[in-house]
Design an enzyme around this catalytic site. Structure first.
Site, short mmCIF file in Angstrom:
data_model
loop_
_atom_site.label_atom_id
_atom_site.label_comp_id
_atom_site.label_asym_id
_atom_site.label_seq_id
_atom_site.Cartn_x
_atom_site.Cartn_y
_atom_site.Cartn_z
N CYS A 19 -19.42 -14.76 47.27
CA CYS A 19 -18.74 -14.57 45.97
C CYS A 19 -19.63 -13.83 44.99
CB CYS A 19 -18.33 -15.92 45.39
SG CYS A 19 -17.14 -16.85 46.39
N CYS A 79 -21.39 -19.81 46.09
CA CYS A 79 -21.08 -19.05 47.31
C CYS A 79 -21.78 -17.68 47.26
CB CYS A 79 -19.58 -18.89 47.42
SG CYS A 79 -19.04 -17.69 48.66
#
Length: 516
Positions: free
Chosen positions: A83, A80
């Protein structure tokens, strides 16, 4: 007074039976449960990551065993982009609370779980992770075997809605704790100094320091090759003491494992001469035994942390260990424990001046110590004499910890009843008139029940409400004479069977040889 240096296998049998009785013959390691206290060096560049990565196999164990009262869990996916971009923000906050150089240790544990890994799928589902990154907050113990639903009411676990930057996340944490931590806070200078003096509950965090001090002491023994024929009996006695009365279950288990294998690892001269055991090069294999488990960190002192790297720490943790042992014994054990402690310091404490000073105090005792009351008070008085001696040295040389100056202990703020109302007031030990009965009661509570209260709060209780500490403290394996213990074992069907089986295994065991 001292045992013969050549201890036989029967000594090990006594301890082994005690270990079996306590369920210590299969010590269970909580993988990763203590790595939470260390920063993780990653990559060739040595980049330090402070957020502790958890997975489904160690999630419950780590959050159960952490000394931190609260935890933050970040659920993320390594693929991600958001993230990856958020990670530096999270690390700025984790730096304050995690790792050996934490600014505010033992308060909040900052962790993360990678939901992109299949092993963590069920764990992420239990917390209804619907987006990445997703952050949760709660008391550390409440995460154990827990789950979370979006519409769940009255949950101790909460979603952190506003923590997308380091500033926002730390501000959110400060509001929960009523604290005022800042991202630019520098190296921790034990801000609990006043509460250490006046709040007896602070000693509960020292149980982790006792584990680290125990591990460090045995690391020193191995590194300096201090196990010799003339020191062997002293070490065995001290290990027996740890098996029965160490305040940490992990250390009791580890000590039992070492004792069960001690004759094989460090055979006595008598065993070598009888050719029952080939010494070979097996002495290095003691490194394979972790006295308090595999994940005990180094340098992460909590109660015993000084304001400088070279103050307190190990010496403080070792004193706490000795006091905690002294308050757990019965009258019949008091002389054995006195000798065990004195001999251990004399043989294995490598600070020469301190070692000799302590041994001189031991040698000044001319009559056997007959009660636990006398043993506890002797060690307390010895500690105060050491503090008084070091006060003068540190004052003249400027080597003391400015935040933790040596004091005569306990301070009035901690135990006012320990001081006689008719005694003189002064800073010198000789100026103080103690109420020694009150001192004894205070020491029993402080180094006994209060020290292990953190473990008890973490639900380390048996089904019937009996604590692990109470079970072990009730045994007196260390003072049972070898012959008497063997007779008891044979007389008891259960213990007799176990003893016979173990002895037969020992006889059939092939001797260890050096194949190199």
């Amino acid at each position: 007074m001292r045992l013969a240096a050549a201890a036989s296998k029967t000594t090990t049998l006594v301890v082994f039976l005690g270990a079996l009785f306590l369920g210590l013959n299969e010590a269970r390691d909580h993988a990763g449960s203590r790595s939470i206290l260390r920063a993780v060096g990653g990559g060739d560049g040595g980049v330090v990551e402070y957020g502790v990565e958890l997975n489904a196999s160690n999630f419950d164990a780590v959050l159960k065993d952490t000394p931190a009262s609260f935890s933050v869990v970040e659920f993320f996916a390594h693929w991600c982009p958001a993230c990856r971009n958020y990670k530096p923000q999270y690390e700025k906050v984790a730096r304050l609370f995690n790792g050996p150089n934490a600014v505010h240790p033992g308060i909040v544990l900052m962790t993360r779980v990678d939901c992109a890994l299949k092993v963590n799928t069920n764990l992420c589902d239990k917390f209804s992770v619907g987006h990445y990154p997703m952050l949760f907050w709660g008391p550390s113990s409440k995460f154990v075997a827990a789950s979370w639903e979006p519409k769940q009411e009255k949950s101790d676990i909460r979603v952190i809605e506003h923590g997308r930057t380091a500033e926002q996340l730390l501000d959110w944490i400060n509001k929960q704790l009523g604290s005022s931590y800042a991202l630019d806070d520098e190296k921790f200078e034990n801000e609990l100094i006043q509460s250490n003096i006046s709040d007896p509950e602070q000693i509960s965090r020292a149980v982790y320091d006792v584990e680290e001090a125990t591990s460090t002491a045995f690391d020193i023994i191995l590194e300096h090759k201090m196990i010799k024929s003339e020191t062997r009996a002293s070490l065995i006695r001290f290990l027996q003491l740890l098996v029965a009365h160490h305040p940490s279950r992990r250390c009791r288990q580890g000590s039992a494992q070492v004792l069960v294998n001690f004759d094989e690892l460090y055979p006595s001269e008598a065993l070598i001469e009888s050719q029952e055991i080939d010494p070979g090069d097996g002495k290095n294999s003691l490194h394979d035994f972790q006295i308090c488990g595999k994940e005990v960190p180094r340098g992460y002192w909590i109660f015993c942390r000084g304001s400088k790297n070279d103050t307190r720490g190990f010496s403080c943790g070792l004193w706490v260990l000795l006091h905690s042992l002294s308050v757990r014994v019965d009258d019949a054990e008091s002389q054995f424990v006195f000798v065990s402690i004195c001999d251990f310091i004399h043989e294995f404490f490598i600070c020469e001046e301190c070692r000799q000073h302590f041994y001189d105090m031991c040698s000044s005792v001319k009559t056997p110590i007959k009660t636990a009351h006398d043993l506890t008070l002797w060690l307390w008085d010895a500690h105060n004499k050491v503090n008084e001696r070091l006060m003068k040295d540190e004052a003249s040389l400027g080597t003391g910890d400015p935040k933790f100056p040596k004091i005569i202990w306990p301070h009035r703020q901690l135990c006012s009843s320990c001081y006689s109302s008719h005694g003189r007031r002064g800073d010198k030990l000789s100026d103080i008139k103690w109420n020694k009965d009150e001192v004894y009661r205070f020491l029993k509570q402080y180094y006994g029940r209060t020290l292990v209260s953190l473990y008890k709060k973490k639900a380390l209780l048996q089904a019937d409400g009996t604590s692990i500490e109470d079970l072990v403290a009730s045994t007196n394996a260390v003072v049972v004479p070898v012959g008497a213990a063997l007779a008891i074992a044979i007389a008891s069907c259960a213990f007799g069977a176990l003893a016979c089986y173990w002895r037969s295994q020992q006889k059939n065991r092939k001797p260890r040889r050096n194949w190199n």
